[in-house]
Scaffold this active site. Structure first.
Site, PDB file in Angstrom:
ATOM      1  N   PHE A   1       0.836  -1.203   0.000  1.00 34.08           N
ATOM      2  CA  PHE A   1       0.000   0.000   0.000  1.00 34.08           C
ATOM      3  C   PHE A   1       0.877   1.262   0.000  1.00 34.08           C
ATOM      4  CE2 PHE A   1      -2.498   2.644   3.281  1.00 34.08           C
ATOM      5  CZ  PHE A   1      -3.182   3.358   2.309  1.00 34.08           C
TER       6      PHE A   1
ATOM      7  N   LEU B   1       4.688 -10.438  -2.161  1.00 39.04           N
ATOM      8  CA  LEU B   1       3.275 -10.302  -2.556  1.00 39.04           C
ATOM      9  C   LEU B   1       2.315 -10.995  -1.590  1.00 39.04           C
ATOM     10  CD1 LEU B   1       3.484 -10.571  -6.472  1.00 39.04           C
ATOM     11  CD2 LEU B   1       3.690  -8.551  -5.016  1.00 39.04           C
TER      12      LEU B   1
ATOM     13  N   GLY C   1       1.078  -7.229  -0.845  1.00 43.67           N
ATOM     14  CA  GLY C   1       1.242  -6.318  -1.982  1.00 43.67           C
ATOM     15  C   GLY C   1       0.770  -6.986  -3.266  1.00 43.67           C
TER      16      GLY C   1
ATOM     17  N   ILE D   1      12.129 -11.288   2.094  1.00 41.64           N
ATOM     18  CA  ILE D   1      13.269 -10.683   2.788  1.00 41.64           C
ATOM     19  C   ILE D   1      13.920 -11.670   3.766  1.00 41.64           C
ATOM     20  CG2 ILE D   1      12.629  -8.240   2.520  1.00 41.64           C
ATOM     21  CD1 ILE D   1      11.654  -8.331   5.465  1.00 41.64           C
TER      22      ILE D   1
ATOM     23  N   ALA E   1       6.653  -5.753   6.146  1.00 38.54           N
ATOM     24  CA  ALA E   1       6.267  -6.110   7.514  1.00 38.54           C
ATOM     25  C   ALA E   1       4.954  -6.873   7.469  1.00 38.54           C
ATOM     26  CB  ALA E   1       6.078  -4.843   8.356  1.00 38.54           C
TER      27      ALA E   1
ATOM     28  N   TYR F   1       3.697  -6.711  17.471  1.00 40.60           N
ATOM     29  CA  TYR F   1       4.000  -5.789  16.367  1.00 40.60           C
ATOM     30  C   TYR F   1       4.717  -4.536  16.877  1.00 40.60           C
ATOM     31  CZ  TYR F   1       2.829  -2.432  12.604  1.00 40.60           C
ATOM     32  OH  TYR F   1       2.868  -1.479  11.622  1.00 40.60           O
TER      33      TYR F   1
ATOM     34  N   ASN G   1      -2.490   6.417  11.499  1.00 40.14           N
ATOM     35  CA  ASN G   1      -3.420   5.539  10.776  1.00 40.14           C
ATOM     36  C   ASN G   1      -3.453   5.924   9.297  1.00 40.14           C
ATOM     37  OD1 ASN G   1      -4.724   6.155  13.760  1.00 40.14           O
ATOM     38  ND2 ASN G   1      -4.674   4.001  13.215  1.00 40.14           N
TER      39      ASN G   1
HETATM   40  N1  LIG Z   1      -0.822   1.242   6.982  1.00 45.82           N
HETATM   41  C1  LIG Z   1      -0.671   1.770   8.200  1.00 45.82           C
HETATM   42  O1  LIG Z   1      -1.599   2.366   8.771  1.00 45.82           O
HETATM   43  C2  LIG Z   1       0.659   1.670   8.907  1.00 45.82           C
HETATM   44  C3  LIG Z   1       0.792   2.263  10.175  1.00 45.82           C
HETATM   45  C4  LIG Z   1       1.995   2.180  10.842  1.00 45.82           C
HETATM   46  C5  LIG Z   1       3.073   1.529  10.242  1.00 45.82           C
HETATM   47  N2  LIG Z   1       2.940   0.954   9.026  1.00 45.82           N
HETATM   48  C6  LIG Z   1       4.105   0.266   8.452  1.00 45.82           C
HETATM   49  O2  LIG Z   1       4.341   0.776   7.145  1.00 45.82           O
HETATM   50  C7  LIG Z   1       4.918  -0.252   6.317  1.00 45.82           C
HETATM   51  C8  LIG Z   1       4.095  -0.394   5.052  1.00 45.82           C
HETATM   52  O3  LIG Z   1       2.774  -0.735   5.443  1.00 45.82           O
HETATM   53  P1  LIG Z   1       1.568  -0.881   4.424  1.00 45.82           P
HETATM   54  O4  LIG Z   1       0.379  -0.316   5.066  1.00 45.82           O
HETATM   55  O5  LIG Z   1       1.993  -0.434   3.074  1.00 45.82           O
HETATM   56  O6  LIG Z   1       1.377  -2.469   4.471  1.00 45.82           O
HETATM   57  P2  LIG Z   1       1.367  -3.541   3.293  1.00 45.82           P
HETATM   58  O7  LIG Z   1       1.060  -4.844   3.937  1.00 45.82           O
HETATM   59  O8  LIG Z   1       0.532  -3.096   2.165  1.00 45.82           O
HETATM   60  O9  LIG Z   1       2.899  -3.504   2.812  1.00 45.82           O
HETATM   61  C9  LIG Z   1       3.891  -4.342   3.318  1.00 45.82           C
HETATM   62  C10 LIG Z   1       4.459  -5.110   2.147  1.00 45.82           C
HETATM   63  O10 LIG Z   1       5.476  -6.001   2.634  1.00 45.82           O
HETATM   64  C11 LIG Z   1       5.360  -7.200   1.917  1.00 45.82           C
HETATM   65  N3  LIG Z   1       5.963  -8.263   2.726  1.00 45.82           N
HETATM   66  C12 LIG Z   1       5.501  -8.756   3.907  1.00 45.82           C
HETATM   67  N4  LIG Z   1       6.331  -9.722   4.330  1.00 45.82           N
HETATM   68  C13 LIG Z   1       7.331  -9.823   3.412  1.00 45.82           C
HETATM   69  C14 LIG Z   1       8.473 -10.649   3.298  1.00 45.82           C
HETATM   70  N5  LIG Z   1       8.756 -11.597   4.210  1.00 45.82           N
HETATM   71  N6  LIG Z   1       9.292 -10.486   2.229  1.00 45.82           N
HETATM   72  C15 LIG Z   1       9.006  -9.557   1.278  1.00 45.82           C
HETATM   73  N7  LIG Z   1       7.921  -8.748   1.331  1.00 45.82           N
HETATM   74  C16 LIG Z   1       7.095  -8.896   2.386  1.00 45.82           C
HETATM   75  C17 LIG Z   1       3.874  -7.388   1.671  1.00 45.82           C
HETATM   76  O11 LIG Z   1       3.587  -8.227   0.569  1.00 45.82           O
HETATM   77  C18 LIG Z   1       3.418  -5.971   1.424  1.00 45.82           C
HETATM   78  O12 LIG Z   1       3.425  -5.653   0.045  1.00 45.82           O
HETATM   79  C19 LIG Z   1       4.943  -1.508   7.183  1.00 45.82           C
HETATM   80  O13 LIG Z   1       6.227  -1.631   7.749  1.00 45.82           O
HETATM   81  C20 LIG Z   1       3.922  -1.227   8.263  1.00 45.82           C
HETATM   82  O14 LIG Z   1       4.183  -1.945   9.458  1.00 45.82           O
HETATM   83  C21 LIG Z   1       1.754   1.003   8.342  1.00 45.82           C
END
Ligand SMILES: NC(=O)c1ccc[n+]([C@@H]2O[C@H](COP(=O)([O-])OP(=O)(O)OC[C@H]3O[C@@H](n4cnc5c(N)ncnc54)[C@H](O)[C@@H]3O)[C@@H](O)[C@H]2O)c1
Length: 328
Positions: free
Chosen positions: A21, A44, A47, A68, A89, A155, A184
């Site tokens: 995202f 993916l 993602g 990763i 993550a 987390y 958020n």
């Molecule tokens: N969305 C929120 O509100 C929010 C809030 C605080 C922190 N975050 C942090 O921001 C970052 C991005 O979050 P997001 O909302 O885009 O989430 P998301 O889940 O859309 O993006 C995370 C991406 O990491 C990929 N991924 C997960 N495990 C993996 C692995 N082992 N190897 C390779 N790729 C892997 C997923 O496929 C995904 O595309 C994350 O670290 C999340 O913890 C997000």
């Protein structure tokens, strides 16, 4: 921000989780500043190619579908990079459901990334942290100096470990880094059909299906919403700035209750559905979020551009277009 002397131009930049995202918006933002290459590693699990459809054909983008946890692949990616955004993550609920997997992705791999960053002399790393590190904060609005001792989630613990890990690598080995504590985040490309969809998406599902939206608890829980493009811009600002070894709140500094949020979502979508309140079953025990974003404003020039009403309109338009296309 002086884009003529930015670090992006001519650099190879690795984005872990770049098909996700926030990561997909970040890649789009980086491409505006003439990088030599953007390398995305993403397994993916959440993602998608759809998220990247606006740029995946760009010759400056190399997408690697991989994990990763794969140390050989990670080393290959990091050895050729100048800068890293570490975003991959698991979600808060996924960590709670499977702490062992959470450990591998959020802790072990983050450690490997720090080690390889040191080995290959990465110039700066931007770490996606979270407001979750605070647990229920001591102060509202919450400054970065609030302590994290009330965090109760795996987390939040993992994100805090990441911040502290990079801090120690800065002081032991000179690895420059910034940690961004997102509040958020919302906007188009939020997950609509995964196991852990967010409340806004669940309510849009209810409007689409014409069934009463569910509110967990009494609706008084508050959040601090920040639009996804503003978060991508904060990441770019963090890379470009000369600041290192700091954590920043990335939120709008506006507190919105779930009840008010639902009213807004219903109003924007011309819905007269009435909510049903049910007992809270959430993994996240925090009932209040409000960032103090003044440090990011001052040191990074962070300035959120999209207000909640505009953002929900954009999210709703995207959601209904997407779900209509899928049902055809
Ligand atoms: N969305 C929120 O509100 C929010 C809030 C605080 C922190 N975050 C942090 O921001 C970052 C991005 O979050 P997001 O909302 O885009 O989430 P998301 O889940 O859309 O993006 C995370 C991406 O990491 C990929 N991924 C997960 N495990 C993996 C692995 N082992 N190897 C390779 N790729 C892997 C997923 O496929 C995904 O595309 C994350 O670290 C999340 O913890 C997000």
């Amino acid at each position: 921000m002086n884009l003529d002397k930015n670090r992006i131009s001519g650099s190879v930049i690795l984005v872990t989780g770049g098909a996700g995202f926030i990561g997909s918006y970040l890649a789009e933002e980086l491409l505006k500043h003439s990088p030599a290459k953007i390398v995305i590693i993403d397994n993916l699990i959440r993602g998608s190619l759809e998220n990247m459809k606006g740029f995946i054909q760009n010759p400056l983008v190399e997408f690697i579908e991989g994990d990763i946890n794969d140390e050989i692949l990670l080393e290959k990616c990091i050895s050729g990079s100048d800068y890293i955004f570490h975003m991959a993550a698991l979600r808060i609920n996924a960590c709670a459901a499977n702490p062992s997997e959470g450990f591998d992705v959020m802790v072990k791999s983050t450690f490997k990334i720090a080690e390889l960053s040191r080995k290959y002399k990465i110039k700066k790393l931007i770490y996606s942290s979270s407001a979750s590190v605070y647990g229920y904060a001591q102060n509202f609005p919450t400054p970065e100096s609030d302590n994290p001792y009330d965090n109760q989630t795996f987390y939040g613990a993992a994100k805090l470990f990441g911040e502290q890990l990079f801090r120690s690598y800065k002081h032991m080995f000179g690895l420059d880094y910034i940690a961004l504590r997102y509040f958020n985040v919302y906007g188009p490309r939020m997950d609509t059909d995964g196991k852990y969809t967010e409340v806004m998406i669940k309510w849009l599902d209810s409007i689409r299906d014409d069934i009463p939206p569910l509110v967990y608890g009494d609706g008084s829980t508050t959040m601090d919403f920040v639009y996804v493009k503003d978060v991508a811009a904060a990441n770019v600002a963090a890379l470009i700035s000369d600041v290192s070894d700091e954590s920043f709140n990335i939120g709008n500094s506006i507190e919105t209750s779930l009840k008010d949020l639902l009213d807004l979502v219903l109003k924007i979508n011309h819905s007269s559905l009435k909510p049903v309140f049910i007992e809270s079953n959430t993994v996240n025990p925090v009932s209040r979020r409000l960032s103090d974003n003044s440090k990011a404003k001052k040191l990074l020039g962070f300035s959120p551009k999209v207000n909640l009403e505009e953002g929900i309109k954009k999210l709703s338009e995207w959601y209904f277009k997407k779900t209509k296309t899928l049902s055809q």
